[in-house]
Design a protein around this motif. Structure first.
Motif, short mmCIF file in Angstrom:
data_model
loop_
_atom_site.label_atom_id
_atom_site.label_comp_id
_atom_site.label_asym_id
_atom_site.label_seq_id
_atom_site.Cartn_x
_atom_site.Cartn_y
_atom_site.Cartn_z
N ARG A 13 1.02 13.62 5.27
CA ARG A 13 -0.02 14.64 5.21
C ARG A 13 -0.43 14.79 6.73
O ARG A 13 -0.66 15.84 7.44
N ILE A 14 -0.72 13.75 7.62
CA ILE A 14 -1.29 13.74 8.65
C ILE A 14 -0.38 14.00 10.01
O ILE A 14 -0.55 14.88 10.87
N HIS A 15 0.64 13.16 10.12
CA HIS A 15 1.59 13.07 11.05
C HIS A 15 2.85 12.55 10.69
O HIS A 15 3.11 11.31 10.56
N LYS A 16 3.81 13.49 10.15
CA LYS A 16 5.03 13.06 9.56
C LYS A 16 5.99 12.08 10.47
O LYS A 16 6.63 10.99 9.82
N LEU A 17 5.80 12.36 11.82
CA LEU A 17 6.89 11.53 12.39
C LEU A 17 6.32 9.94 12.59
O LEU A 17 7.04 9.16 12.87
N ASP A 18 5.11 9.54 12.15
CA ASP A 18 4.78 8.36 11.85
C ASP A 18 5.55 7.48 10.83
O ASP A 18 5.46 6.33 11.05
N LEU A 19 6.07 8.34 9.91
CA LEU A 19 7.00 7.82 8.78
C LEU A 19 8.39 7.10 9.54
O LEU A 19 8.86 6.29 8.69
N LEU A 20 8.81 7.44 10.50
CA LEU A 20 9.80 7.12 11.15
C LEU A 20 9.63 5.43 11.68
O LEU A 20 10.47 4.69 11.24
N PRO A 21 8.57 5.07 12.59
CA PRO A 21 8.30 3.71 12.80
C PRO A 21 8.10 3.00 11.50
O PRO A 21 8.27 1.74 11.31
N PHE A 22 7.46 3.52 10.44
CA PHE A 22 7.10 2.79 9.38
C PHE A 22 8.43 2.36 8.47
O PHE A 22 8.49 1.39 8.09
N CYS A 23 9.13 3.54 8.35
CA CYS A 23 10.30 3.35 7.59
C CYS A 23 11.50 2.24 8.26
O CYS A 23 11.92 1.47 7.74
N VAL A 24 11.33 2.44 9.62
CA VAL A 24 12.25 1.38 10.49
C VAL A 24 11.69 0.15 10.41
O VAL A 24 12.63 -0.92 10.15
N THR A 25 10.43 -0.04 10.46
CA THR A 25 9.98 -1.58 10.40
C THR A 25 10.10 -2.05 8.97
O THR A 25 10.55 -3.17 8.83
N PHE A 26 9.95 -1.22 8.05
CA PHE A 26 10.10 -1.69 6.79
C PHE A 26 11.51 -2.23 6.45
O PHE A 26 11.47 -3.12 5.71
N LEU A 27 12.35 -1.32 6.58
CA LEU A 27 13.79 -1.59 6.20
C LEU A 27 14.32 -2.81 7.00
O LEU A 27 15.05 -3.70 6.26
N ASP B 257 0.87 -1.08 -0.01
CA ASP B 257 0.13 -0.07 -0.10
C ASP B 257 0.77 1.36 -0.01
O ASP B 257 1.26 1.80 1.02
N TYR B 258 1.38 1.60 -1.24
CA TYR B 258 2.20 2.84 -1.19
C TYR B 258 1.55 4.15 -0.93
O TYR B 258 2.19 5.18 -0.77
N ARG B 259 0.22 4.29 -1.00
CA ARG B 259 -0.61 5.16 -0.73
C ARG B 259 -0.61 5.79 0.77
O ARG B 259 -0.53 7.06 0.84
N VAL B 260 -0.20 4.83 1.49
CA VAL B 260 -0.32 5.09 2.93
C VAL B 260 0.79 6.11 3.42
O VAL B 260 0.73 6.80 4.37
#
Length: 556
Positions: free
Chosen positions: A418-432, A409-412
């Protein structure tokens, strides 16, 4: 004198029956079961069964186990969930994510996979009994999405080698990517052609199902839509069957152009407890403790991910179909399924979104549809295993790739930005990190989410405005990690300036406070008094009144 006793006995019986229904939800719907429900459950169970068999064979490949173990893992859930489940739609069985996690922990060893299922089931059932389902709330949505996206990429790419028909590719993702491209010249033409054709057919049938409209309500149009829907729903079984027929035909004429599943064990698995020790190829005995130690973090990650996946699915379909589920009872159903499944050589299972969607769309009325699905799987084990010899691995790879593709789901990413940029941090850590080891990805993501949560607790939002005196509005509750920060803000803006300024602490949004904060506020009151300025509390809730009263007493 006997009437109260009779009333008390009746109340006790009613309470006992209510408790029994809570633990055995089947007692709630079975007395009301109707013939119409039976017809719909039979249809849904048959449809899901025809979807389950090819998917189970394919997911066993992801788990790096012989294909029959996918079927061993697919029938116990239908029986157990009928008794213990609270969702009419959910189907339990092997899934792509659980298969990937199992492969990363047990490395393709069937005995250890069954033991893993037993231990995971005991953990899950224990959590249900102790009502620990709230622990799942600490796995945030960015962590879940990061993991599922990485898992989909890992699983999908791991099947490219089967589409190409190449051998000797390692399991570690980085090396898998390298050797898959390195060995492309060794690709088998038959596997490539068949795999791409299967992929094309599956994509076409999926698109046909999603594009079904309802503009024309004529009888012939409804019949045509129903036929298309039925064919598209059973697309996995149809494509795998057609590919197997093609492979059998070529093999009968002596042309071995496809990589086949090969010989499988026929018949039902023996009912026995999983072995608690193992013996290596050189005769070394591995004890139970050493096996559990080898499971490592997977023994924590797999039970949690299984519960999270299944409960999320159950809640989604309960909301869609207007009924409620009991989350702790769902934990118990999954736990007991994994415990009992370990006695038939199953690996850990959970709720399947795809098969649950098919179950719901077919019109299932009760969890009894799972019994029909389980019977289909048992019949396949008993009579169809010799036919599975001719299933091309390329066709199973196509089924897996089409099953996991929607999970990316690339749209997430754009939504989180847009909603909360800090959420990208746990997303990227988990993904990588999931490309290194899948369980480490989840652990790393949860750790980062926990740090962000603790940071927001330690640094609460404080809005400061100057209205003759300083008004400090607290945006949330106060707990001990925030003590130093609150004290620092008040000191720098009120006590350390010249002259010192009075402060109004607006506590309208504060409903929770602990002893550490109260002690610090008392110390601040004392310092304000020494500087002969005021420290006033506004909008104090009940839990803070003791502090304000004690301050008033000190002033008097």
């Amino acid at each position: 004198m006997e009437q109260p006793l009779l009333g008390g006995a009746s109340a006790r019986r009613c309470c006992s029956l209510s408790t029994l229904k809570a633990w055995l939800p089947v007692l709630s719907w079975l007395p009301r079961y109707r013939l119409k429900w039976l017809q719909m459950d039979l249809l849904a169970g048959l449809t899901v069964g025809l979807t389950t068999v090819p998917q189970a064979l394919a997911y066993a490949e992801v788990a790096e186990l012989p294909v029959q173990f996918g079927l061993y893992s697919s029938f116990m859930g239908g029986f157990i969930y009928t008794l213990l489940g609270t969702s009419k739609d959910v189907t339990l069985g092997p899934t792509a994510i659980m298969s990937l996690l199992c492969a990363s922990v047990v490395g393709g060893e069937p005995h250890r996979a069954a033991l893993l299922s037993l231990l995971c089931g005991l953990i899950q059932a224990g959590m249900a009994i102790l009502r620990l389902g709230f622990l799942l709330d600490f796995i945030s949505y960015p962590v879940i999405k990061g993991f599922t996206c990485a898992a989909a990429v890992t699983i999908g790419f791991s099947q490219v080698k089967n589409i190409l028909g190449i051998q000797g590719v390692p399991r570690e993702f980085v090396w898998e990517v390298y050797y898959t491209f390195y060995k492309i010249p060794e690709s088998r033409v038959g596997d490539v052609v068949l795999g791409l054709l299967c992929l094309l057919l599956l994509v076409m049938l999926t698109y046909m199902k999603s594009s079904l409209g309802s503009e024309d309500d004529s009888t012939s149009s409804r019949a045509a839509r129903k036929l298309v829907w039925t064919v598209a729903t059973m697309r996995n079984a149809l494509v795998v069957s057609a590919a197997s027929l093609v492979a059998f035909s070529w093999d009968a004429f002596g042309h071995h152009v496809f990589t086949l599943t090969g010989k499988t064990t026929q018949g039902l698995p023996p009912f026995q407890p999983p072995p608690t020790s193992d013996t290596t190829a050189n005769g070394t005995v591995v004890s139970f403790g050493e096996i559990v130690k080898g499971f490592g973090g997977g023994l924590a990650v797999i039970p949690f991910m299984g519960l999270l996946e299944s409960i999320a699915i159950a809640k989604a379909f309960a909301s869609q179909n207007d009924y409620r589920i009991n989350a702790n009872q769902e934990l118990l159903a999954i736990g007991v399924t994994n415990v009992m499944g370990s006695f038939v050589s199953a690996y850990p299972v959970t709720g399947s979104f795809g098969r649950t969607a098919v179950n719901s769309q077919t019109g299932v009325c009760t969890p009894a549809g799972g019994i029909v699905t389980s019977i289909i799987v048992l019949l396949s084990l008993a009579f169809l295993m010799p036919a599975f010899y001719y299933i091309p691995k390329a066709s199973l790879a196509a089924v897996i790739i089409c099953a996991v593709a929607p999970m990316v789901d690339y749209r997430v990413v754009a939504k989180m930005w847009r909603i909360h940029k800090l959420d990208l941090l746990p997303f990227c850590v988990t993904f990588l990190m999931s490309f290194w080891e899948v369980q480490y990805g989840i652990i790393g993501g949860v750790a980062v989410s926990g740090v962000l949560l603790l940071y927001s607790t330690a640094r609460p939002q404080i809005k400061v405005s100057d209205q003759g005196l300083l008004v400090m509005e607290l945006g949330s509750g106060l707990s001990f990690p925030a003590t130093e920060y609150l004290s620092h803000v008040i000191h720098t803006q009120a006590l350390q300036v010249s002259p010192p300024r009075s402060v109004v602490l607006d506590c309208h949004h504060v409903s929770v406070i602990d002893y550490t904060v109260v002690s610090e506020l008392r110390d601040l009151l004392r310092q304000f008094k020494l500087r002969e300025v005021q420290f006033i509390f506004s909008g104090v809730q009940v839990s803070l009144r003791g502090l304000r009263n004690s301050a008033d007493k000190k002033k008097r």
